[in-house]
Design an enzyme around this catalytic site. Structure first.
Site, PDB file in Angstrom:
ATOM      1  N   ASP A 265     128.020 163.791 -17.384  1.00 12.50           N
ATOM      2  CA  ASP A 265     129.414 163.388 -17.760  1.00 12.50           C
ATOM      3  C   ASP A 265     129.516 163.563 -19.428  1.00 12.50           C
ATOM      4  O   ASP A 265     130.700 164.260 -19.739  1.00 12.50           O
ATOM      5  CB  ASP A 265     129.626 162.001 -17.221  1.00 12.50           C
TER       6      ASP A 265
ATOM      7  N   TYR B  31     122.633 156.618 -11.506  1.00  8.78           N
ATOM      8  CA  TYR B  31     123.026 156.150 -10.073  1.00  8.78           C
ATOM      9  C   TYR B  31     122.089 155.916  -9.127  1.00  8.78           C
ATOM     10  O   TYR B  31     122.066 155.395  -8.088  1.00  8.78           O
ATOM     11  CB  TYR B  31     124.385 156.816  -9.495  1.00  8.78           C
TER      12      TYR B  31
HETATM   13  N1  AR6 Z   1     123.661 169.887 -16.833  1.00 10.17           N
HETATM   14  C1  AR6 Z   1     122.881 169.627 -15.764  1.00 10.17           C
HETATM   15  N2  AR6 Z   1     122.669 168.374 -15.167  1.00 10.17           N
HETATM   16  C2  AR6 Z   1     122.529 167.466 -15.849  1.00 10.17           C
HETATM   17  C3  AR6 Z   1     122.881 167.359 -17.427  1.00 10.17           C
HETATM   18  C4  AR6 Z   1     123.296 168.820 -17.705  1.00 10.17           C
HETATM   19  N3  AR6 Z   1     123.671 169.123 -19.198  1.00 10.17           N
HETATM   20  N4  AR6 Z   1     122.650 166.498 -18.094  1.00 10.17           N
HETATM   21  C5  AR6 Z   1     122.439 165.398 -17.212  1.00 10.17           C
HETATM   22  N5  AR6 Z   1     122.041 166.200 -15.924  1.00 10.17           N
HETATM   23  P1  AR6 Z   1     123.947 161.518 -14.301  1.00 10.17           P
HETATM   24  P2  AR6 Z   1     125.009 160.065 -11.957  1.00 10.17           P
HETATM   25  C6  AR6 Z   1     121.562 165.917 -14.800  1.00 10.17           C
HETATM   26  O1  AR6 Z   1     123.113 160.280 -14.821  1.00 10.17           O
HETATM   27  O2  AR6 Z   1     123.627 159.467 -11.433  1.00 10.17           O
HETATM   28  C7  AR6 Z   1     127.330 158.818 -16.150  1.00 10.17           C
HETATM   29  O3  AR6 Z   1     127.320 158.023 -17.375  1.00 10.17           O
HETATM   30  C8  AR6 Z   1     120.763 164.468 -14.576  1.00 10.17           C
HETATM   31  O4  AR6 Z   1     119.481 164.839 -15.109  1.00 10.17           O
HETATM   32  O5  AR6 Z   1     124.635 162.109 -15.235  1.00 10.17           O
HETATM   33  O6  AR6 Z   1     125.882 160.585 -10.929  1.00 10.17           O
HETATM   34  C9  AR6 Z   1     128.854 158.770 -15.443  1.00 10.17           C
HETATM   35  O7  AR6 Z   1     129.784 158.461 -16.578  1.00 10.17           O
HETATM   36  C10 AR6 Z   1     120.589 164.132 -13.296  1.00 10.17           C
HETATM   37  O8  AR6 Z   1     119.783 164.899 -12.372  1.00 10.17           O
HETATM   38  O9  AR6 Z   1     125.014 161.127 -13.008  1.00 10.17           O
HETATM   39  C11 AR6 Z   1     128.385 157.504 -14.540  1.00 10.17           C
HETATM   40  O10 AR6 Z   1     128.819 156.498 -15.025  1.00 10.17           O
HETATM   41  C12 AR6 Z   1     122.201 164.346 -12.656  1.00 10.17           C
HETATM   42  O11 AR6 Z   1     122.647 165.333 -13.854  1.00 10.17           O
HETATM   43  C13 AR6 Z   1     127.085 157.612 -14.009  1.00 10.17           C
HETATM   44  O12 AR6 Z   1     126.180 158.260 -15.417  1.00 10.17           O
HETATM   45  C14 AR6 Z   1     123.033 163.231 -12.566  1.00 10.17           C
HETATM   46  O13 AR6 Z   1     122.877 162.283 -13.701  1.00 10.17           O
HETATM   47  C15 AR6 Z   1     126.995 158.673 -12.798  1.00 10.17           C
HETATM   48  O14 AR6 Z   1     125.624 158.614 -12.514  1.00 10.17           O
END
Ligand code: AR6
Length: 181
Positions: A35, A128
């Protein structure tokens, strides 16, 4: 059909697809993880576009399992589809169904606005806490079912940030393939 679903390792903000999916939170005002990366890369107008969605409940612009769409501003993509994955609470709080809903509704919305390609991060698998292998099975199964049912998309790309995620998706795809052959 199989060829339409790709798994790559990289940064979703660099993806050259019509729509990228953001793993947002219900308030939709940005955050960490993917995000934060998407908001930084898309520029400040993305936050303004998110704020324009009304709160359906206090601090909820997009309920868990649902989707919202904005332009992608400075990104190569045309649209950002914001979805809110479930927080993992041990598997007894409808998490599987809600995660499936994120993938399904994101694809439906992409098709609705005329996209031919879409890229997903591993929704819910960071902050999450959703177990990656379980999430990989749900995401691959949901996407393949929609493609098999004729969703008019040329490319669906799963973008793994970490090696472990890449491997989990590869394994889920080969299980799915083996189940069909
Ligand atoms: N490109 C692709 N994947 C990514 C990137 C990127 N640039 N950066 C991180 N990931 P998360 P959630 C991966 O925590 O679990 C946020 O603060 C990461 O390694 O981003 O759905 C939101 O505002 C992981 O595998 O999302 C919410 O509050 C995946 O993306 C909360 O986190 C998802 O990790 C959502 O949590």
């Amino acid at each position: 059909m199989q060829k339409k679903l790709e798994i790559i390792q990289g940064d979703i903000t660099k993806a050259t697809v019509d729509a990228i999916v953001n793993a947002a939170n219900e308030w939709m005002l940005g955050g960490g993880g993917v995000d934060g990366a998407i908001h930084r890369a898309a520029g400040a107008k993305l936050l303004e576009a998110c704020k324009a969605f009304p709160e359906v409940r206090t601090k909820v612009r997009c309920p868990t399992g649902d989707v919202r769409i904005t332009p992608a501003f400075e990104l190569a993509a045309k649209f950002v589809i914001h979805t809110v994955g479930p927080i993992w609470r041990g598997g007894h709080d409808d998490e599987d169904r809600l995660l499936e809903s994120c993938y399904r509704r994101s694809m439906q919305l992409a098709v609705w606005v005329g996209c031919r390609s879409i890229a997903f991060p591993a929704i819910s698998c960071g902050a999450y806490g959703f177990p990656i292998r379980r999430a990989a099975d749900i995401s691959v199964r949901t996407i393949q079912t929609m493609l098999n049912n004729g969703a008019p998309l040329d490319r669906v790309v799963l973008i793994a940030f970490e090696r472990e995620t890449f491997q989990a998706w590869q394994d889920a795809l080969s299980h799915e393939h083996n189940a069909l052959t």
